[in-house]
Design a protein around this motif. Structure first.
Motif, PDB file in Angstrom:
ATOM      1  N   ASP A 472      20.986 -22.083   9.135  1.00 28.47           N
ATOM      2  CA  ASP A 472      19.619 -22.569   8.968  1.00 28.47           C
ATOM      3  C   ASP A 472      18.707 -21.743   9.879  1.00 28.47           C
ATOM      4  O   ASP A 472      18.765 -21.872  11.100  1.00 28.47           O
ATOM      5  CB  ASP A 472      19.541 -24.047   9.324  1.00 28.47           C
ATOM      6  N   CYS A 473      17.870 -20.901   9.296  1.00 24.96           N
ATOM      7  CA  CYS A 473      17.017 -20.018  10.094  1.00 24.96           C
ATOM      8  C   CYS A 473      15.906 -20.783  10.812  1.00 24.96           C
ATOM      9  O   CYS A 473      15.226 -20.211  11.674  1.00 24.96           O
ATOM     10  CB  CYS A 473      16.419 -18.927   9.212  1.00 24.96           C
ATOM     11  N   GLN A 474      15.708 -22.032  10.480  1.00 19.41           N
ATOM     12  CA  GLN A 474      14.715 -22.841  11.183  1.00 19.41           C
ATOM     13  C   GLN A 474      15.287 -23.509  12.431  1.00 19.41           C
ATOM     14  O   GLN A 474      14.580 -24.213  13.133  1.00 19.41           O
ATOM     15  CB  GLN A 474      14.161 -23.929  10.259  1.00 19.41           C
ATOM     16  N   ARG A 475      16.574 -23.266  12.727  1.00 21.62           N
ATOM     17  CA  ARG A 475      17.240 -23.959  13.818  1.00 21.62           C
ATOM     18  C   ARG A 475      17.043 -23.234  15.148  1.00 21.62           C
ATOM     19  O   ARG A 475      17.956 -22.713  15.765  1.00 21.62           O
ATOM     20  CB  ARG A 475      18.734 -24.088  13.521  1.00 21.62           C
ATOM     21  N   GLU A 538      16.124 -21.050   4.475  1.00 22.82           N
ATOM     22  CA  GLU A 538      14.749 -20.935   4.985  1.00 22.82           C
ATOM     23  C   GLU A 538      14.514 -19.544   5.577  1.00 22.82           C
ATOM     24  O   GLU A 538      14.088 -19.380   6.713  1.00 22.82           O
ATOM     25  CB  GLU A 538      14.480 -22.025   6.031  1.00 22.82           C
ATOM     26  N   TYR A 539      14.767 -18.536   4.771  1.00 18.80           N
ATOM     27  CA  TYR A 539      14.717 -17.159   5.265  1.00 18.80           C
ATOM     28  C   TYR A 539      13.298 -16.712   5.619  1.00 18.80           C
ATOM     29  O   TYR A 539      13.125 -15.679   6.268  1.00 18.80           O
ATOM     30  CB  TYR A 539      15.334 -16.216   4.232  1.00 18.80           C
ATOM     31  N   GLU A 540      12.279 -17.472   5.221  1.00 19.52           N
ATOM     32  CA  GLU A 540      10.917 -17.115   5.612  1.00 19.52           C
ATOM     33  C   GLU A 540      10.756 -17.101   7.137  1.00 19.52           C
ATOM     34  O   GLU A 540       9.952 -16.344   7.679  1.00 19.52           O
ATOM     35  CB  GLU A 540       9.911 -18.091   4.999  1.00 19.52           C
ATOM     36  N   THR A 541      11.519 -17.956   7.827  1.00 18.82           N
ATOM     37  CA  THR A 541      11.490 -17.929   9.289  1.00 18.82           C
ATOM     38  C   THR A 541      12.003 -16.592   9.804  1.00 18.82           C
ATOM     39  O   THR A 541      11.466 -16.036  10.775  1.00 18.82           O
ATOM     40  CB  THR A 541      12.349 -19.073   9.858  1.00 18.82           C
ATOM     41  N   LEU A 542      13.024 -16.073   9.168  1.00 19.49           N
ATOM     42  CA  LEU A 542      13.550 -14.754   9.542  1.00 19.49           C
ATOM     43  C   LEU A 542      12.484 -13.677   9.343  1.00 19.49           C
ATOM     44  O   LEU A 542      12.359 -12.749  10.152  1.00 19.49           O
ATOM     45  CB  LEU A 542      14.797 -14.446   8.712  1.00 19.49           C
ATOM     46  N   HIS A 543      11.713 -13.810   8.299  1.00 17.49           N
ATOM     47  CA  HIS A 543      10.635 -12.848   8.054  1.00 17.49           C
ATOM     48  C   HIS A 543       9.620 -12.862   9.194  1.00 17.49           C
ATOM     49  O   HIS A 543       9.156 -11.807   9.639  1.00 17.49           O
ATOM     50  CB  HIS A 543       9.946 -13.176   6.728  1.00 17.49           C
ATOM     51  N   ARG A 544       9.287 -14.052   9.692  1.00 16.38           N
ATOM     52  CA  ARG A 544       8.333 -14.120  10.803  1.00 16.38           C
ATOM     53  C   ARG A 544       8.898 -13.470  12.069  1.00 16.38           C
ATOM     54  O   ARG A 544       8.150 -12.880  12.861  1.00 16.38           O
ATOM     55  CB  ARG A 544       7.953 -15.584  11.057  1.00 16.38           C
ATOM     56  N   GLY A 576      15.048 -19.730  -0.015  1.00 23.14           N
ATOM     57  CA  GLY A 576      13.713 -20.090   0.407  1.00 23.14           C
ATOM     58  C   GLY A 576      12.795 -20.343  -0.776  1.00 23.14           C
ATOM     59  O   GLY A 576      13.190 -20.234  -1.938  1.00 23.14           O
ATOM     60  N   ALA A 577      11.542 -20.636  -0.469  1.00 19.54           N
ATOM     61  CA  ALA A 577      10.555 -20.903  -1.514  1.00 19.54           C
ATOM     62  C   ALA A 577       9.795 -19.650  -1.919  1.00 19.54           C
ATOM     63  O   ALA A 577       9.251 -19.574  -3.023  1.00 19.54           O
ATOM     64  CB  ALA A 577       9.568 -21.973  -1.041  1.00 19.54           C
TER      65      ALA A 577
END
Length: 746
Positions: A472-475, A538-544, A576-577
């Motif tokens: 979980d990339c949001q973790r 939630e790979y968008e967190t990885l993008h950030r 992700g979305a």
């Protein structure tokens, strides 16, 4: 410690520090000048003289009282043995030996003092006082052990001072007392043993402080020790603790954890030789708190770790199982529904059993208290489970409510309400098994449609040919090196590999290359038995995180693409979305042109109808009109469908109904309020007017039956599946979205 430096008040106290408190002596000696050090030697030396004289007199008495010259004439010079044999009384023999030996005693005492003073001038300020007194004691206490005792002292000092403390001084004094008392005068009169034998005895007795060990053993038999009164409080240099002393202290720490805390703190601050004991006491007290507070989640935290005692600390696997046990218990205790609480409590029981099994694999030196406490917890948990079962029988309504509104579904607890997703499984399996070079995969769909739940079930859906690692990339990820480190840690945990503790270097590409080499060497990869899926939720967190350094990001994404294209054993599955083409700086679509999108949509109608009826059958049934209305309102949106079904089951249990019709579905709509997450996230995030201008106006135009004017927003709404076209007219796909926007949208 803060505060004034402790100083010995008298020469006697200084000598006691030599024996019992070498660390305190070291701290005191470090701040002394050479003059102050020599003054300290002179203040302590009268006590050395007194002690030596006492031993000397005792030795004379034993020699005469036991009539050693008659029984062992070979120990003595022939003229001494013959002269003693002609004397009749003990007093006459004492006087004779005194006349023969007192000059030698004076010479030895003087030599000891001179050696101590010279030693104080010769060594560094940090240890001068300790070493100087050692020289003095070596000369003063060893009347007849010229080289033997000195060798024993030297051995003790070498081992003690090598660690930066003045332990050697305490050991040297112990050896001097023991050897002088037992052998000094007798062997001295005969010329002594050889230097090697005497030195060996001196060293062994000196280094391990055998006289003190015997004394402490006797005292623990006379007075049973406890945490508040035991030899460790008095003596810093205990190497051989009395038999069963540590065991008694551990038992008391387990029985009375709060009593153990001051003693543990004292050991850690003042007793460096007992750090291992302190760590074991920490475990015993920690487990004791478990015993006193069964089923209390605040107790399930890692025990304090003592630096340098890694062998007495739990493994990473044990700590992970401990955290898993804590979280499952917390979830069970926060459930309001009795059925769900029982299900979660059963998961806690399984986690507790797994914790016990892992504890059995840990170091026996610290695991036993935990095993006893876990047994206590299991007893309480089983008793609570029986009570909960009885409560459910009393409170049970028409049917158990298995629906989960907005929560992630797991195979352990939510199999009954996980439906469909076979098309997505088949697409992923086909692409993976037929590709010679793997593209990047993107599992993409709206928020709250079940992407994370699908990942939880993915291993089961795909079968034995795959291993799925989910991160979980949001973790709590803070940067790319942290992400790489967590990805390896999660892979090790999933594959049940020993925890390596690997930390990625600051350079992103170097960190990835190290991780890549490790992945390529994994048995699951090299043997070809299974394919390894690295699912990044939630790979968008990885993008950030990548946006922190676009230059390094470009290099890293290029390396990921190259790795994926040149092998077919490790699969990257981003979830992700957002679409790859929607992320820029770095631009994902530019690197992953050949990526395959697996679109996770709403449930198909057959699966949606199964979700409505199967989890509650046969206790609760739905009319065809009710089923059609639920399908119409949600279009199979899984989160909204679960929300309505959960409300309907609550109504059935409340009103003791066993059949639901169209009217009940309309009543259940009251659950759709302003905080309905699946719709609010669409309005607040997807239609955010700052990031996506025109979206809200387009939605309002569709609801008003007007043609939208902002074409980019219309295109994006269609691409993400929020609107559909009927002939020439566009409409929101899910009627509940329109219902919510009409009532709650600002």
């Amino acid at each position: 410690m803060n505060g004034p430096r402790p100083e010995p008040r008298t020469g006697r106290e200084l000598l006691l520090w030599v024996i019992y408190e070498p660390k305190r002596l070291e701290g005191y000696a470090k701040g002394l000048s050479r003059i102050q050090s020599l003054k300290g030697i002179l203040s302590a030396y009268p006590w050395v003289i007194l002690l030596t004289l006492s031993l000397w007199l005792l030795g004379l008495f034993l020699t005469t009282a036991l009539d050693l010259p008659s029984h062992h004439p070979e120990w003595f010079r022939w003229n001494v043995a013959e002269a003693l044999s002609q004397l009749d009384t003990v007093s006459e023999r004492l006087i004779f030996l005194h006349e023969r030996q007192w000059q030698g005693l004076v010479q030895v005492l003087a030599g000891g003092l001179l050696g101590g003073l010279l030693g104080g001038l010769a060594v560094s300020l940090a240890v001068s006082l300790a070493v100087s007194l050692a020289f003095g004691l070596a000369g003063g206490l060893a009347v007849g052990l010229a080289f033997g005792l000195a060798f024993g002292l030297a051995g003790g000092l070498a081992f003690g001072l090598a660690g930066g403390l003045a332990f050697g001084l305490a050991f040297g004094l112990a050896g001097g007392l023991a050897v002088s008392l037992a052998f000094g005068l007798a062997f001295g009169l005969a010329g002594g043993l050889t230097a090697g034998l005497t030195g060996g005895l001196g060293f062994l007795i000196t280094y391990f402080r055998l006289p003190w060990s015997l004394y402490y053993q006797f005292m623990t038999l006379v007075n049973i020790p406890n945490l508040s009164a035991n030899p460790f409080w008095r003596d810093q240099a205990i190497w051989l603790p009395p038999f069963r002393l540590n065991t008694r202290l551990l038992e008391q720490a387990y029985a009375s954890p709060q009593t153990a805390i001051p003693f543990i703190d004292f050991l850690l601050e003042h007793r460096p030789l007992q750090r291992a004991l302190a760590q074991r006491l920490i475990h015993a007290a920690h487990a004791g708190e478990w015993r006193l507070h069964p089923l209390d989640t605040t107790q399930l935290i890692p025990p304090k770790a003592v630096e340098g005692e890694e062998r007495l600390q739990p493994s990473d696997t044990w700590l992970e199982q401990l955290e898993s046990t804590r979280t499952t218990l917390a979830r069970a205790q926060t459930q309001s529904n009795i059925t769900l609480r029982i299900e979660q409590h059963d998961r806690f029981l399984a986690a507790l059993a797994a914790l016990r099994e892992q504890t059995l694999l840990e170091n026996p030196a610290w695991r036993e208290p935990y095993l006893k406490s876990i047994a206590t917890w299991q007893e309480h948990a089983n008793s609570k489970r029986a009570t909960m079962g009885a409560d459910r029988q009393l409170a049970r309504g028409v049917v158990d409510n298995r629906y989960r509104a907005g929560d992630v579904l797991t195979p352990e607890s939510n199999r009954a309400v996980f439906m469909g997703r076979y098309n997505e499984r088949d697409q992923l399996t086909h692409e993976v098994l037929t590709a010679s070079e793997l593209p990047m995969f993107l599992l993409q769909g709206q928020r709250r449609v079940g992407k994370t739940s699908l990942l939880r079930f993915l291993s089961e859906l795909l079968g034995d040919g795959f291993m799925v690692v989910t991160l979980d990339c949001q973790r709590g990820l803070v940067d790319i090196p942290h992400w790489l480190s967590e990805l390896r840690r999660e892979t090790e945990r999933t594959l049940k590999l020993p925890a390596s503790g690997w930390q990625a270097p600051p350079e992103w590409l170097r960190g990835w290359n190290q991780l890549r080499e490790w992945l390529e060497a994994l048995p699951v990869v090299t043997t070809g038995e299974r394919k390894l899926i690295l699912a990044l939720d939630e790979y968008e967190t990885l993008h950030r995180l990548l946006q922190q350094d676009p230059t390094q990001a470009d290099a890293l994404l290029g390396a990921l693409r190259s790795f994926s294209q040149h092998q077919n054993r490790v699969i990257f599955l981003f979830t992700g979305a957002a679409l790859f083409s929607e992320l820029s700086n770095p631009h994902w679509g530019r690197y992953f042109v050949q990526s395959i999108r697996i679109h996770l949509d709403y449930l198909a109608k057959p699966d949606a109808l199964r979700l409505i009826t199967e989890p509650v059958a046969p206790e609760l049934t739905y009319s065809p009109a009710a089923q059609e209305e639920l399908w119409h309102l949600t279009e199979g949106h899984p989160a909204l469908l679960q929300l309505l079904c959960r409300k309907l089951v609550e109504m059935a249990n409340r009103d003791d109904k066993r059949h639901m019709d169209f009217a009940e579905v309309q009543e259940a709509l009251e659950v759709i309020d302003s905080e309905t997450h699946a719709i609010r996230v669409f309005w607040d995030e997807f239609c955010d007017p700052e990031e996506h201008p025109g979206h809200r106006e387009t939605v309002r135009s569709l609801l008003a039956g007007k043609p939208p004017e902002h074409k980019p927003s219309l295109l994006r709404l269609e691409k993400h599946g929020f609107i559909v076209r009927e002939g020439e007219v566009w409409r929101l796909r899910v009627p509940l979205f329109a219902y919510w926007i009409a009532r709650y949208a600002e």
